[in-house]
Design an enzyme around this catalytic site. Structure first.
Site, PDB file in Angstrom:
ATOM      1  N   TYR A  74       0.842  -1.196   0.000  1.00 58.67           N
ATOM      2  CA  TYR A  74       0.000   0.000   0.000  1.00 58.67           C
ATOM      3  C   TYR A  74       0.883   1.254   0.000  1.00 58.67           C
ATOM      4  O   TYR A  74       1.320   1.727   1.048  1.00 58.67           O
ATOM      5  CB  TYR A  74      -0.925   0.008   1.215  1.00 58.67           C
ATOM      6  CG  TYR A  74      -1.777  -1.233   1.369  1.00 58.67           C
ATOM      7  CD1 TYR A  74      -1.998  -2.099   0.297  1.00 58.67           C
ATOM      8  CD2 TYR A  74      -2.347  -1.564   2.602  1.00 58.67           C
ATOM      9  CE1 TYR A  74      -2.766  -3.247   0.453  1.00 58.67           C
ATOM     10  CE2 TYR A  74      -3.129  -2.698   2.745  1.00 58.67           C
ATOM     11  CZ  TYR A  74      -3.316  -3.541   1.673  1.00 58.67           C
ATOM     12  OH  TYR A  74      -4.078  -4.673   1.837  1.00 58.67           O
ATOM     13  N   PRO A 220     -14.942  -6.691   1.993  1.00 63.79           N
ATOM     14  CA  PRO A 220     -16.145  -7.207   2.664  1.00 63.79           C
ATOM     15  C   PRO A 220     -17.442  -6.554   2.231  1.00 63.79           C
ATOM     16  O   PRO A 220     -18.500  -7.179   2.316  1.00 63.79           O
ATOM     17  CB  PRO A 220     -15.853  -6.924   4.143  1.00 63.79           C
ATOM     18  CG  PRO A 220     -14.942  -5.742   4.126  1.00 63.79           C
ATOM     19  CD  PRO A 220     -14.074  -5.939   2.919  1.00 63.79           C
ATOM     20  N   PRO A 227     -25.301  -0.781  -8.227  1.00 62.18           N
ATOM     21  CA  PRO A 227     -26.708  -0.395  -8.417  1.00 62.18           C
ATOM     22  C   PRO A 227     -27.644  -1.578  -8.601  1.00 62.18           C
ATOM     23  O   PRO A 227     -28.852  -1.465  -8.334  1.00 62.18           O
ATOM     24  CB  PRO A 227     -26.656   0.479  -9.668  1.00 62.18           C
ATOM     25  CG  PRO A 227     -25.434   0.012 -10.411  1.00 62.18           C
ATOM     26  CD  PRO A 227     -24.446  -0.346  -9.342  1.00 62.18           C
TER      27      PRO A 227
END
Length: 300
Positions: A74, A220, A227
Site C-alpha cells: 500500500y 467485505p 446499483p
C-alpha cells in the site's frame, strides 16, 4: 490457540462501537474487537488528503478499533508511515498488522518476492516505518510460486524466534497451502477475499474456524456500491433501518466467530457507518434469506 467471542446489548440508533461485535484472541495473545479497519484506502498525498486520512485513522482508534491492517504494497511503505504518523506512540491493545512478500519492480510494476533474504529485509523495513521493534501479526501477502512454502514460512518463523514477529499470517491461500504452511509454523490468521457474494474461499474459512485461526475477509462490502445489488440485501437493510454495507458486515460477523472484517474507507462518515454495523443483529430468517442470495454479476 484460544479464541472466544462475546456480545453486548445494543440500543437502536446509538453509534456503533467495534466491541459490540465481540472479540477474538489472535494467536492467543492479541484480543481485538472483531470489527477492524483496513488502511489500504487512506491516501498519503496530497497534503489535504493526507491530513484527512490521519484524522480517519485516529478516529477509528478513538471509536474502539483495535485491529488495523496495512501492507508494504500500500503505497510501497507510505501507508505504514502514515499510520505511524497518525497513531505513534500506539495505545495499549492496538494491533497493527502488515504484509510482506510483494516488491515494486517499476513505476507501475510489482512481483512476488518471498525469498527468505527478501522477507527479512521487508520485515526490517516495515518495523522501521511503523516505528516498532516487533510486529504483533505479520502476514505473507501472497505465496511466492517460485519459492517452496516451507522456505517462505520458515523464514518468517526464524524472524518470529528472533522476536521481530509475534504471529504469522497468510493471505489469499487455499486449504492445501494453509495446511502445508502449518507444518512449518503456527498460523494465526488468514486474509482472503470473502463476502456475501464471493464465497470462493468457504472451505478456507471452515478450516480456519476448525483450527481457531482468525479469518480476515477483504473487500467485505464492495457489493454495497453496486446499483444492481440483489433485492434481498435491500429488503434486509430496509427491515433493519440499516445500509447495505452495514448488512454485509453484520452477515460476515454472524457467519463465524473467527471472522474479523476489516472494511476500509477514507471518509469519517463511512467509518462511522461501518462501525455501527457492530450493533446489528440479523434474525435467523434474515440470515437464511441472505445465505440464499447470489450476486447478479460475476463476483466469483
Amino acid at each position: 490457540m484460544t479464541s472466544s467471542t462475546s456480545s453486548t446489548s445494543s440500543t437502536p440508533g446509538t453509534a456503533g462501537t467495534p466491541g459490540a461485535a465481540g472479540t477474538f484472541s489472535i494467536g492467543g495473545e492479541h484480543r481485538v474487537n472483531r470489527l477492524g479497519f483496513g488502511a489500504m484506502r487512506l491516501p498519503t498525498e496530497p497534503a489535504a488528503d493526507r491530513k484527512a486520512a490521519l484524522a480517519v485513522a485516529r478516529r477509528a482508534v478513538e471509536r474502539g478499533v483495535t485491529l488495523i491492517d496495512t501492507a508494504h504494497l500500500y503505497g510501497w511503505g507510505a501507508n505504514e508511515e502514515l499510520l505511524a504518523e497518525a497513531l505513534y506512540p500506539y495505545p495499549d491493545g492496538l494491533l497493527i498488522t502488515t504484509k510482506v512478500g510483494i516488491l515494486r519492480t517499476g513505476p507501475e510494476g510489482w512481483a512476488y518476492d518471498a525469498r527468505p533474504e527478501s522477507l527479512r529485509e521487508q520485515v526490517d523495513q516495515g518495523l522501521r516505518r511503523l516505528r516498532i521493534e516487533r510486529v504483533g501479526l505479520l502476514q505473507l501477502h501472497r505465496i511466492d510460486p517460485k519459492v517452496p512454502i516451507a522456505e517462505q514460512v520458515g523464514a518468517l518463523r526464524e524472524l518470529q524466534e528472533e522476536g521481530k514477529i509475534g504471529h504469522i499470517g497468510l493471505s489469499e491461500v487455499t486449504t492445501a497451502q494453509l495446511a502445508e504452511a502449518r507444518q512449518t509454523a503456527e498460523i494465526a490468521s488468514v486474509q482472503n477475499r470473502y463476502n456475501l457474494f464471493d464465497r470462493e474461499h468457504e472451505q478456507v474459512l471452515e478450516a480456519c474456524e476448525a483450527a481457531g485461526i482468525a479469518f480476515l475477509p477483504w473487500r467485505p462490502v464492495a457489493a454495497a456500491a453496486e446499483p444492481d445489488r440483489p433485492s434481498a440485501l435491500t429488503t434486509v437493510a430496509t427491515d433493519l433501518g440499516a445500509t447495505a454495507a452495514q448488512v454485509l458486515l453484520a452477515w460476515l460477523l454472524a457467519r463465524s466467530p473467527v471472522v474479523l472484517p476489516i472494511p476500509g474507507t477514507a471518509s469519517l462518515a463511512h467509518l462511522e457507518e461501518n462501525l455501527a454495523a457492530a450493533h446489528l443483529r440479523l434474525t435467523d430468517s434474515q440470515r437464511a434469506l441472505l445465505d440464499r442470495t447470489v450476486a447478479p454479476t460475476d463476483h466469483h
